[in-house]
Design a protein around this motif. Structure first.
Motif, PDB file in Angstrom:
ATOM      1  N   PRO A  10       0.805  -1.227   0.000  1.00 22.86           N
ATOM      2  CA  PRO A  10       0.000   0.000   0.000  1.00 22.86           C
ATOM      3  C   PRO A  10       0.835   1.274   0.000  1.00 22.86           C
ATOM      4  O   PRO A  10       0.398   2.303  -0.511  1.00 22.86           O
ATOM      5  CB  PRO A  10      -0.837  -0.120   1.287  1.00 22.86           C
ATOM      6  N   SER A  48     -10.442   7.178   3.989  1.00 20.50           N
ATOM      7  CA  SER A  48      -9.372   6.197   3.918  1.00 20.50           C
ATOM      8  C   SER A  48      -9.322   5.577   2.529  1.00 20.50           C
ATOM      9  O   SER A  48     -10.350   5.266   1.931  1.00 20.50           O
ATOM     10  CB  SER A  48      -9.612   5.104   4.965  1.00 20.50           C
ATOM     11  N   GLY A  49      -8.107   5.408   1.991  1.00 18.20           N
ATOM     12  CA  GLY A  49      -7.939   4.769   0.699  1.00 18.20           C
ATOM     13  C   GLY A  49      -8.162   5.669  -0.490  1.00 18.20           C
ATOM     14  O   GLY A  49      -8.230   5.197  -1.626  1.00 18.20           O
ATOM     15  N   LYS A 179     -13.635   9.303  -2.614  1.00 21.80           N
ATOM     16  CA  LYS A 179     -13.342   7.912  -2.946  1.00 21.80           C
ATOM     17  C   LYS A 179     -13.220   7.755  -4.458  1.00 21.80           C
ATOM     18  O   LYS A 179     -13.852   8.492  -5.218  1.00 21.80           O
ATOM     19  CB  LYS A 179     -14.449   6.993  -2.426  1.00 21.80           C
ATOM     20  N   LEU A 185     -10.739   2.942  -9.857  1.00 27.22           N
ATOM     21  CA  LEU A 185     -10.060   1.924  -9.056  1.00 27.22           C
ATOM     22  C   LEU A 185      -9.577   0.772  -9.929  1.00 27.22           C
ATOM     23  O   LEU A 185      -8.488   0.222  -9.704  1.00 27.22           O
ATOM     24  CB  LEU A 185     -10.985   1.422  -7.946  1.00 27.22           C
ATOM     25  N   ALA A 214     -14.016  -3.543  -3.071  1.00 26.54           N
ATOM     26  CA  ALA A 214     -13.282  -2.476  -2.366  1.00 26.54           C
ATOM     27  C   ALA A 214     -14.072  -1.178  -2.280  1.00 26.54           C
ATOM     28  O   ALA A 214     -13.778  -0.327  -1.436  1.00 26.54           O
ATOM     29  CB  ALA A 214     -11.945  -2.227  -3.062  1.00 26.54           C
ATOM     30  N   ASP A 217     -12.130   2.203  -2.213  1.00 30.41           N
ATOM     31  CA  ASP A 217     -11.004   2.282  -1.277  1.00 30.41           C
ATOM     32  C   ASP A 217      -9.798   1.589  -1.912  1.00 30.41           C
ATOM     33  O   ASP A 217      -9.749   0.354  -1.993  1.00 30.41           O
ATOM     34  CB  ASP A 217     -11.383   1.613   0.042  1.00 30.41           C
ATOM     35  N   ALA A 218      -8.823   2.373  -2.351  1.00 32.46           N
ATOM     36  CA  ALA A 218      -7.658   1.805  -3.033  1.00 32.46           C
ATOM     37  C   ALA A 218      -6.854   0.905  -2.108  1.00 32.46           C
ATOM     38  O   ALA A 218      -6.303  -0.110  -2.544  1.00 32.46           O
ATOM     39  CB  ALA A 218      -6.775   2.924  -3.582  1.00 32.46           C
ATOM     40  N   ARG A 219      -6.796   1.257  -0.820  1.00 28.84           N
ATOM     41  CA  ARG A 219      -6.029   0.428   0.114  1.00 28.84           C
ATOM     42  C   ARG A 219      -6.640  -0.974   0.210  1.00 28.84           C
ATOM     43  O   ARG A 219      -5.931  -1.979   0.213  1.00 28.84           O
ATOM     44  CB  ARG A 219      -6.002   1.099   1.488  1.00 28.84           C
ATOM     45  N   GLU A 220      -7.961  -1.046   0.275  1.00 31.32           N
ATOM     46  CA  GLU A 220      -8.613  -2.357   0.341  1.00 31.32           C
ATOM     47  C   GLU A 220      -8.451  -3.112  -0.971  1.00 31.32           C
ATOM     48  O   GLU A 220      -8.238  -4.326  -0.979  1.00 31.32           O
ATOM     49  CB  GLU A 220     -10.099  -2.187   0.678  1.00 31.32           C
ATOM     50  N   ILE A 256      -5.416  -5.835   6.523  1.00 29.13           N
ATOM     51  CA  ILE A 256      -5.637  -4.407   6.747  1.00 29.13           C
ATOM     52  C   ILE A 256      -5.744  -4.118   8.229  1.00 29.13           C
ATOM     53  O   ILE A 256      -5.151  -3.164   8.749  1.00 29.13           O
ATOM     54  CB  ILE A 256      -6.904  -3.945   5.999  1.00 29.13           C
ATOM     55  N   TYR A 313     -11.010   4.058  12.336  1.00 25.17           N
ATOM     56  CA  TYR A 313     -10.364   3.049  11.512  1.00 25.17           C
ATOM     57  C   TYR A 313     -10.875   1.637  11.809  1.00 25.17           C
ATOM     58  O   TYR A 313     -10.220   0.663  11.473  1.00 25.17           O
ATOM     59  CB  TYR A 313      -8.846   3.141  11.653  1.00 25.17           C
TER      60      TYR A 313
END
Length: 336
Positions: A10, A48-49, A179, A185, A214, A217-220, A256, A313
């Protein structure tokens, strides 16, 4: 399957950043003004993300190659959240505090060393909402230091600052991210695949399925892609398919969760451990156990900020009034 594991992390900053070009141009214009003035302070807000940290690091990396007198440093405020810790961490990042001990060296000494240099310094303060105003004001007073403050909690953070700090941060330039859309994404995940995987072994529809799960959310999304690629390798499979993605959803969520726990500073981690060990705990008992176990316990206001972060979070959840609030762990932390 995996050709470069770095692309699936990430924190990886890609060479090309998709769908944030306008924000990058805006950020560049603020950080490298045409006049001889120093850069403005900047606040980057978003869920987030959404790429807040990535666009800051990407833009500064680009500018660093173009400007001889620019130095920047990244500080994770979850780990370093006192004025002294933030200032010392930043000084080490920009190469002016390697000989200074974090314990025993006054913050004023570090500030003076920064002030005496001719370069422009930019401090990237990530998860800034866990800080009180002291480190912000300490760095704000140094004319050649500009701040990039990053948080998901815009209103909550600004409302928590005293009048002097709030006035200064409200006058800072602001970048707000939303987002990612589904198609955006998909493009981001495709780029990670090009950099880190054998593209021909990713089945049609798998990336779109990851993007669906996801939900912007890019992190997910990246966590799902990474877990799915590892699953394919470990099981000697030919393709990364939608079925593989479904098989690793729980593992990706646990990745995560554990990454968030590992990112916590000492006091946030202790609060989380107490809640996680209890399963469910009332506020009075939580604070009593924290004060009994902590070396140099933080103030009630600091603890409240830390608990709000843990909740934001999705590491814990709470219910009830302030006086009768009850906390519980959202997922079980696997102790290492």
């Amino acid at each position: 399957m995996i050709t470069d594991a770095r692309a699936l992390r990430p924190e990886f900053v890609p060479r090309d950043l998709h769908h944030r070009e306008g924000h990058i141009d805006h950020l560049s214009s603020i950080l490298a003004p045409p006049s001889l003035e120093y850069a403005e302070d900047i606040c980057i807000f978003g869920p987030s993300g959404a790429g807040k940290t990535t666009i800051a690091k990407y833009t500064l990396g680009q500018l660093e190659r173009e400007m001889l007198d620019l130095r920047w440093g990244y500080v994770n405020c979850l780990r370093d959240n006192s004025a002294g810790a933030v200032v010392h961490a930043f000084a080490r990042e920009v190469g002016v505090g390697a000989d200074l001990r974090s314990e025993g060296t006054p913050t004023s000494t570090v500030i003076r060393r920064l002030r005496d240099r001719d370069e422009q310094f930019i401090a990237v303060l990530d998860e800034v909402a866990v800080l009180d105003e002291e480190p912000l004001l300490a760095l704000y007073e140094v004319p050649n230091v500009s701040l990039i403050c990053i948080t998901t909690a815009e209103t909550e953070w600004l409302n928590s600052l005293n009048q002097a700090a709030a006035s200064r941060m409200q006058s800072a330039a602001t970048i707000r991210l939303e987002k990612y859309s589904h198609s955006e994404l998909v493009d981001i995940l495709d780029a990670r695949i090009v950099h880190g995987l054998i593209s021909s072994r990713v089945a049609d529809g798998a990336v779109e399925h990851i993007a669906d799960l996801a939900a912007g959310d890019a992190r997910e999304g990246i966590a799902l892609l990474r877990r799915a690629a590892v699953y394919v390798e470990q099981n000697e499979m030919r393709e990364l398919t939608s079925e593989v993605v479904n098989a690793v959803v729980d593992d990706a969520e646990q990745d995560i969760h554990q990454r968030r726990v590992r990112s916590l500073g000492t006091h946030q981690r202790l609060l989380f451990r107490i809640i996680d060990e209890a399963g469910e705990i009332d506020g009075g008992t939580l604070h009593a156990r924290y004060e009994n176990r902590a070396d140099s316990p933080k103030s009630q206001s600091s603890r409240s900020r830390y608990l709000r972060h843990l909740e934001r979070y999705e590491l814990i959840e709470s219910e009830g009034s302030t006086r009768n609030r009850c906390y519980r762990s959202v997922a079980t932390f696997t102790h290492s």
